[in-house]
Design a protein around this motif. Structure first.
Motif, PDB file in Angstrom:
ATOM      1  N   THR A 133       0.645  -1.327   0.134  1.00  0.00           N
ATOM      2  CA  THR A 133       0.326   0.351  -0.073  1.00  0.00           C
ATOM      3  C   THR A 133       0.481   1.650   0.039  1.00  0.00           C
ATOM      4  O   THR A 133       2.116   0.558   0.076  1.00  0.00           O
ATOM      5  CB  THR A 133      -1.111  -0.086   1.673  1.00  0.00           C
ATOM      6  OG1 THR A 133      -0.091   0.211   2.298  1.00  0.00           O
ATOM      7  CG2 THR A 133      -1.500  -1.603   1.147  1.00  0.00           C
ATOM      8  N   THR A 134       0.230   2.766  -0.058  1.00  0.00           N
ATOM      9  CA  THR A 134       1.253   3.767  -0.075  1.00  0.00           C
ATOM     10  C   THR A 134       1.696   4.207   0.913  1.00  0.00           C
ATOM     11  O   THR A 134       2.882   4.074   1.391  1.00  0.00           O
ATOM     12  CB  THR A 134       0.597   5.083  -0.713  1.00  0.00           C
ATOM     13  OG1 THR A 134      -1.329   4.919   0.452  1.00  0.00           O
ATOM     14  CG2 THR A 134      -0.088   4.643  -2.023  1.00  0.00           C
ATOM     15  N   GLN A 135       0.687   4.035   2.175  1.00  0.00           N
ATOM     16  CA  GLN A 135       1.255   3.293   3.428  1.00  0.00           C
ATOM     17  C   GLN A 135       2.206   2.774   4.240  1.00  0.00           C
ATOM     18  O   GLN A 135       3.784   3.126   4.490  1.00  0.00           O
ATOM     19  CB  GLN A 135       0.546   3.644   4.493  1.00  0.00           C
ATOM     20  CG  GLN A 135      -1.047   4.371   4.710  1.00  0.00           C
ATOM     21  CD  GLN A 135      -2.157   3.476   4.085  1.00  0.00           C
ATOM     22  OE1 GLN A 135      -2.020   3.324   2.663  1.00  0.00           O
ATOM     23  NE2 GLN A 135      -2.926   4.556   3.792  1.00  0.00           N
ATOM     24  N   GLU A 136       2.422   1.268   3.495  1.00  0.00           N
ATOM     25  CA  GLU A 136       3.647   0.653   3.636  1.00  0.00           C
ATOM     26  C   GLU A 136       4.636   1.221   2.871  1.00  0.00           C
ATOM     27  O   GLU A 136       5.703   1.224   3.452  1.00  0.00           O
ATOM     28  CB  GLU A 136       3.476  -0.694   3.268  1.00  0.00           C
ATOM     29  CG  GLU A 136       1.936  -1.605   4.343  1.00  0.00           C
ATOM     30  CD  GLU A 136       1.814  -2.453   3.691  1.00  0.00           C
ATOM     31  OE1 GLU A 136       1.225  -3.679   4.280  1.00  0.00           O
ATOM     32  OE2 GLU A 136       1.681  -2.846   2.654  1.00  0.00           O
ATOM     33  N   ALA A 137       4.984   1.706   1.592  1.00  0.00           N
ATOM     34  CA  ALA A 137       5.872   2.142   0.926  1.00  0.00           C
ATOM     35  C   ALA A 137       6.742   3.630   2.193  1.00  0.00           C
ATOM     36  O   ALA A 137       7.792   3.270   1.894  1.00  0.00           O
ATOM     37  CB  ALA A 137       5.663   2.872  -0.484  1.00  0.00           C
ATOM     38  N   ALA A 138       5.916   4.125   1.691  1.00  0.00           N
ATOM     39  CA  ALA A 138       6.696   5.479   2.667  1.00  0.00           C
ATOM     40  C   ALA A 138       6.980   4.666   4.509  1.00  0.00           C
ATOM     41  O   ALA A 138       8.008   5.554   4.394  1.00  0.00           O
ATOM     42  CB  ALA A 138       4.913   6.111   2.928  1.00  0.00           C
ATOM     43  N   LEU A 139       6.119   3.519   4.836  1.00  0.00           N
ATOM     44  CA  LEU A 139       7.166   2.767   5.865  1.00  0.00           C
ATOM     45  C   LEU A 139       8.628   2.437   5.962  1.00  0.00           C
ATOM     46  O   LEU A 139       9.798   2.902   6.665  1.00  0.00           O
ATOM     47  CB  LEU A 139       5.951   2.244   6.639  1.00  0.00           C
ATOM     48  CG  LEU A 139       6.585   1.026   8.376  1.00  0.00           C
ATOM     49  CD1 LEU A 139       6.768   2.740   9.193  1.00  0.00           C
ATOM     50  CD2 LEU A 139       5.680   0.413   8.855  1.00  0.00           C
ATOM     51  N   HIS A 302      -8.033   0.032  -6.140  1.00  0.00           N
ATOM     52  CA  HIS A 302      -7.363   0.851  -5.746  1.00  0.00           C
ATOM     53  C   HIS A 302      -7.901   1.109  -4.410  1.00  0.00           C
ATOM     54  O   HIS A 302      -7.066   1.988  -3.920  1.00  0.00           O
ATOM     55  CB  HIS A 302      -7.795   1.693  -6.500  1.00  0.00           C
ATOM     56  CG  HIS A 302      -7.257   1.253  -8.095  1.00  0.00           C
ATOM     57  ND1 HIS A 302      -7.702   2.463  -9.564  1.00  0.00           N
ATOM     58  CD2 HIS A 302      -6.486   0.939  -8.449  1.00  0.00           C
ATOM     59  CE1 HIS A 302      -6.770   1.893 -10.900  1.00  0.00           C
ATOM     60  NE2 HIS A 302      -6.371   0.651 -10.783  1.00  0.00           N
ATOM     61  N   GLN A 303      -8.861   0.735  -4.470  1.00  0.00           N
ATOM     62  CA  GLN A 303      -9.472   1.615  -3.143  1.00  0.00           C
ATOM     63  C   GLN A 303      -8.401   0.817  -1.794  1.00  0.00           C
ATOM     64  O   GLN A 303      -8.027   1.310  -1.227  1.00  0.00           O
ATOM     65  CB  GLN A 303     -11.009   1.408  -3.007  1.00  0.00           C
ATOM     66  CG  GLN A 303     -11.955   1.976  -3.913  1.00  0.00           C
ATOM     67  CD  GLN A 303     -11.376   3.539  -4.022  1.00  0.00           C
ATOM     68  OE1 GLN A 303     -11.831   4.234  -2.536  1.00  0.00           O
ATOM     69  NE2 GLN A 303     -11.722   4.180  -4.331  1.00  0.00           N
ATOM     70  N   SER A 304      -7.980  -0.340  -1.638  1.00  0.00           N
ATOM     71  CA  SER A 304      -7.629  -1.179  -1.010  1.00  0.00           C
ATOM     72  C   SER A 304      -5.458  -0.359  -0.711  1.00  0.00           C
ATOM     73  O   SER A 304      -5.826  -0.815   0.071  1.00  0.00           O
ATOM     74  CB  SER A 304      -7.542  -2.168  -1.320  1.00  0.00           C
ATOM     75  OG  SER A 304      -6.677  -2.835  -2.954  1.00  0.00           O
ATOM     76  N   LEU A 305      -5.207   0.327  -1.980  1.00  0.00           N
ATOM     77  CA  LEU A 305      -4.078   1.148  -1.313  1.00  0.00           C
ATOM     78  C   LEU A 305      -4.340   2.484  -1.240  1.00  0.00           C
ATOM     79  O   LEU A 305      -3.160   3.000  -1.125  1.00  0.00           O
ATOM     80  CB  LEU A 305      -3.604   1.253  -2.875  1.00  0.00           C
ATOM     81  CG  LEU A 305      -3.870  -0.880  -3.895  1.00  0.00           C
ATOM     82  CD1 LEU A 305      -3.079  -0.782  -5.338  1.00  0.00           C
ATOM     83  CD2 LEU A 305      -2.379  -1.322  -2.934  1.00  0.00           C
ATOM     84  N   LEU A 306      -5.565   3.236  -1.438  1.00  0.00           N
ATOM     85  CA  LEU A 306      -5.448   4.833  -0.548  1.00  0.00           C
ATOM     86  C   LEU A 306      -5.098   4.814   0.672  1.00  0.00           C
ATOM     87  O   LEU A 306      -5.618   3.617   1.599  1.00  0.00           O
ATOM     88  CB  LEU A 306      -6.566   5.216  -1.022  1.00  0.00           C
ATOM     89  CG  LEU A 306      -7.071   4.860  -2.786  1.00  0.00           C
ATOM     90  CD1 LEU A 306      -7.778   6.044  -3.360  1.00  0.00           C
ATOM     91  CD2 LEU A 306      -5.755   5.165  -3.161  1.00  0.00           C
TER      92      LEU A 306
END
Length: 306
Positions: A133-139, A302-306
């Motif tokens: 997810t975008t949050q996991e990538a940022a982490l 896509h919604q699961s990735l936001l």
């Protein structure tokens, strides 16, 4: 169709790493040499050999000790067996493609030819693509240390995720391939891939330049590539895969989901699509020769990735 359950448990994502019949071991070795002679990339040789070894493992369990004994019915039964193992569609397609390539090797180097019937892939199988997810990538970026090794890991993540490079492309990046003034990364093409230029943000340029000027000389000033190892002067795909495993040690849940370095490339493509980038631009970004390779990302929720 009986397969040893204990040995089958040792398979990972459908791949069997070891075979036992001398006839098949010899074919694995000769097949690898043929792939090298044909100019296939290191990663392709490694993964294709694993796929063929998985097939040989199946043949051993069916007491088929020689490749000449493989009939169209055997191949059909193997396809059915793969469908029973709860594998994703992509894994099954990859395994069958490995056999097809092995069949070409046989035809070119021996008098034997594998006779293929049409493989049927169950349309109800799940679409398999391990992504962040975008949050996991940022982490992944947020948890890195502010030291030489941390900046090496940050540079690696930028190349794989922020720039969407294949790991083989990451290996080929050299210091002179990054134009900090114009904020561009030159991607050197490999076999069957196009070269391209990747635009870099100010933040990515800052991180890559800090790694190049500060961390890289500390880790290995004699390294031949942009990314370096403390132990060898010429990095390779295996070293970069180990580097990513080190990064993932903090995240057991990502390891359980089988997140790999290549998952970073899939992740950024999916995230860009979710943000509204059109398929043509994503295809150019990824270096796809055909939009067919890019349309797979339209199937992700896509919604699961936001």
């Amino acid at each position: 169709m009986v397969v040893d359950n204990e040995k089958a448990k040792k398979c990972k994502r459908g791949y069997k790493k070891e075979i036992y019949t001398p006839h098949y071991k010899l074919h694995i070795e000769l097949f690898a040499k043929w792939l090298v002679a044909m100019g296939y990339a290191e990663t392709t040789i490694y993964t294709t050999n694993r796929k063929v070894a998985t097939f040989f493992f199946y043949l051993e369990q069916q007491h088929i000790k020689h490749i000449e004994a493989v009939t169209p019915n055997v191949l059909t039964s193997y396809n059915a067996y793969l469908h029973q193992q709860h594998l994703g569609r992509n894994t099954i397609v990859g395994l069958l493609n490995g056999i097809s390539l092995f069949g070409k090797y046989l035809e070119k180097t021996t008098s034997h030819k594998l006779i293929f019937s049409k493989f049927e892939i169950d349309g109800a199988l799940p679409f398999e693509r391990a992504i962040l997810t975008t949050q996991e990538a940022a982490l992944l970026f947020a948890d890195l240390q502010e030291d030489a090794m941390g900046y090496l890991q940050r540079a690696f993540l930028h190349l794989c995720y922020s720039c969407g490079l294949r790991i083989g492309e990451v290996v080929r990046v050299k210091v002179g391939h990054i134009d900090y003034e114009n904020k561009l990364l030159e991607v050197i093409p490999g076999k069957n891939h196009h070269g391209r230029y990747i635009p870099l943000s100010t933040r990515i340029c800052k991180d890559l330049l800090h790694y190049e000027n500060y961390a890289r000389p500390q880790l290995n000033s004699n390294g031949h590539k942009f990314l370096v190892s403390q132990y060898v002067n010429d990095i390779n795909v295996s070293i970069l895969r180990r580097l990513f495993k080190v990064i993932l040690k903090k995240y057991p849940h990502l390891q359980e989901r089988r997140i790999t370095a290549h998952s970073l490339r899939h992740s950024i493509a999916t995230h860009l699509l979710a943000k509204g980038m059109n398929l043509e631009s994503i295809a150019q970004f990824l270096g796809h020769q055909s939009l067919d390779s890019t349309t797979i990302y339209t199937r992700v929720n896509h919604q699961s990735l936001l």
